[in-house]
Design an enzyme around this catalytic site. Structure first.
Site, PDB file in Angstrom:
ATOM      1  N   LYS A   7      -8.210  -5.406   3.032  1.00  0.00           N
ATOM      2  CA  LYS A   7      -7.617  -6.906   3.337  1.00  0.00           C
ATOM      3  C   LYS A   7      -8.416  -7.583   4.481  1.00  0.00           C
ATOM      4  O   LYS A   7      -7.981  -8.067   5.470  1.00  0.00           O
ATOM      5  CB  LYS A   7      -6.203  -6.906   3.593  1.00  0.00           C
ATOM      6  CG  LYS A   7      -5.377  -6.456   2.403  1.00  0.00           C
ATOM      7  CD  LYS A   7      -3.949  -6.869   2.703  1.00  0.00           C
ATOM      8  CE  LYS A   7      -3.078  -6.364   1.594  1.00  0.00           C
ATOM      9  NZ  LYS A   7      -3.007  -4.913   1.268  1.00  0.00           N
TER      10      LYS A   7
HETATM   11  O1  LIG Z   1       0.781  -8.203  -1.913  1.00  0.00           O
HETATM   12  C1  LIG Z   1       0.429  -7.224  -1.576  1.00  0.00           C
HETATM   13  C2  LIG Z   1      -0.764  -6.592  -1.335  1.00  0.00           C
HETATM   14  C3  LIG Z   1      -1.132  -5.218  -1.354  1.00  0.00           C
HETATM   15  N1  LIG Z   1      -0.149  -4.511  -1.467  1.00  0.00           N
HETATM   16  C4  LIG Z   1      -0.421  -3.029  -1.308  1.00  0.00           C
HETATM   17  O2  LIG Z   1      -0.203  -2.286  -2.522  1.00  0.00           O
HETATM   18  C5  LIG Z   1       0.380  -0.958  -2.459  1.00  0.00           C
HETATM   19  C6  LIG Z   1       1.805  -1.035  -2.856  1.00  0.00           C
HETATM   20  O3  LIG Z   1       2.395  -0.072  -2.678  1.00  0.00           O
HETATM   21  P1  LIG Z   1       3.871   0.693  -3.338  1.00  0.00           P
HETATM   22  O4  LIG Z   1       4.044   1.916  -2.708  1.00  0.00           O
HETATM   23  O5  LIG Z   1       3.773   0.777  -4.882  1.00  0.00           O
HETATM   24  O6  LIG Z   1       4.838  -0.363  -2.839  1.00  0.00           O
HETATM   25  C7  LIG Z   1       0.331  -0.785  -0.688  1.00  0.00           C
HETATM   26  O7  LIG Z   1      -0.851  -0.154  -0.517  1.00  0.00           O
HETATM   27  C8  LIG Z   1       0.396  -2.096   0.058  1.00  0.00           C
HETATM   28  O8  LIG Z   1      -0.376  -2.259   1.060  1.00  0.00           O
HETATM   29  C9  LIG Z   1       1.194  -4.670  -1.594  1.00  0.00           C
HETATM   30  O9  LIG Z   1       2.098  -3.904  -1.771  1.00  0.00           O
HETATM   31  N2  LIG Z   1       1.521  -5.884  -1.764  1.00  0.00           N
END
Ligand SMILES: O=c1ccn([C@@H]2O[C@H](COP(=O)(O)O)[C@@H](O)[C@H]2O)c(=O)[nH]1
Length: 300
Positions: free
Chosen positions: A90
């Site tokens: 990001k």
């Molecule tokens: O909008 C967003 C952008 C990035 N993320 C990232 O994705 C994963 C989600 O992890 P889970 O454990 O499946 O919830 C995490 O690395 C976030 O930083 C997001 O969730 N939403």
């Protein structure tokens, strides 16, 4: 499907930690080595079922330079196994700094001796808040090195609407970012008609996605929010184009720590965490496939 490699140290099974217990008192080396070993075991497990992993850099930076070492080694290992790696970093900054970020993550750095890729990820996520000039270095670097970019368009967190849904000139801000993302990606279309510039679109806001899909028909959607954040297969159907292509769905915690979730918790428990993770991946793939069959006429 993407498996997010987000190592929550506390949730990593003890059986892995025990291998490194002699290092326990040394600063961050212990955590970093445990994380890398965990990731290697996860990658070995999931590689037959998925083609993309997404390490979230925050969980590595947490352990200082040792953590960043684990991040770099994880990328190297995943690539050796033939996986595509998306670095969830990001980034976004003024152009001169953005150029440095771009070269660090998807480009190269020329030292006295040779050009080296510090991380060598295949794609990264970027933050558009600073405007077009802050993003151009990422697009240019991606084009030069044949890499991919995912622009944050509509994020999955509960408060994402606070700024992203503000109305400007009759449109929501995230819709304007979507229009720009489409434009930024227009001259880097691949042979299947998809652009090297994609979009991050949260599965937790499925009611916004249909419109975004129309605004960005040639963008790959990187879709987080499935599993731990509450989104289900139903919510991601609209991320795909009518032909059933164009979206990659991410799950991190719900796969890595499946041993701690029903129904695997009852069936396996922590000592059989591998079986739980493998089954969770297979089940998620199946759920996505079923949605594609029902909504997009996908045939195997
Ligand atoms: O909008 C967003 C952008 C990035 N993320 C990232 O994705 C994963 C989600 O992890 P889970 O454990 O499946 O919830 C995490 O690395 C976030 O930083 C997001 O969730 N939403």
């Amino acid at each position: 499907m993407i498996v997010g490699l987000d190592p929550y140290f506390k949730s990593i099974p003890d059986i892995i930690k025990q291998k490194f217990s002699t290092l326990k008192k040394q600063s961050f080396e212990y955590e970093a080595r445990v994380i890398l070993e965990f990731n290697i075991q996860v990658i070995d497990l999931i590689a037959p079922h998925v083609s993309i992993v997404k390490p979230q850099i925050a969980f590595y930076e947490l352990y200082g330079w040792w953590g960043v070492w684990a991040y770099a080694e994880t990328i190297k290992y995943a690539k050796q196994k033939g996986l595509i790696v998306i670095g969830d970093v990001k980034r976004g900054d003024v152009p001169s700094t953005a150029e440095a970020y771009a070269n660090a993550h998807i480009g190269e750095v020329c030292t006295d001796h040779v050009a080296e890729a510090p991380f060598g990820t295949d794609a990264i996520t970027i933050n558009p808040f600073l405007g077009t000039d802050s993003l151009l270095p990422f697009f240019q670097t991606a084009k030069k090195y044949h890499k991919g970019i995912f622009v944050l368009v509509k994020t999955s967190n509960p408060d994402s609407g606070e700024f992203q849904d503000l109305i400007c000139e009759g449109k929501k801000l995230h819709e304007i970012i979507a229009e720009r993302t489409y434009t930024w990606g227009k001259d880097v279309l691949g042979k299947h008609g998809y652009s090297a510039v994609g979009a991050v679109v949260g599965a937790t806001f499925s009611h916004e996605i249909t419109k975004l899909r129309k605004i960005m028909p040639t963008a790959y959607f990187l879709v987080p929010g499935y599993g731990a954040q509450g989104a289900t297969a139903k919510d991601i159907a609209c991320c795909f184009n009518p032909d059933g292509l164009g979206a990659i769905i991410n799950a991190s915690r719900s796969i890595l720590y499946a041993y701690n979730l029903s129904p695997w918790k009852e069936k396996y428990g922590i000592d059989s965490w591998r079986d739980a993770t493998r089954e969770a991946v297979v089940k998620m793939n199946e759920e996505i496939r079923n949605i594609l069959k029902t909504n997009h006429g996908y045939k195997e």
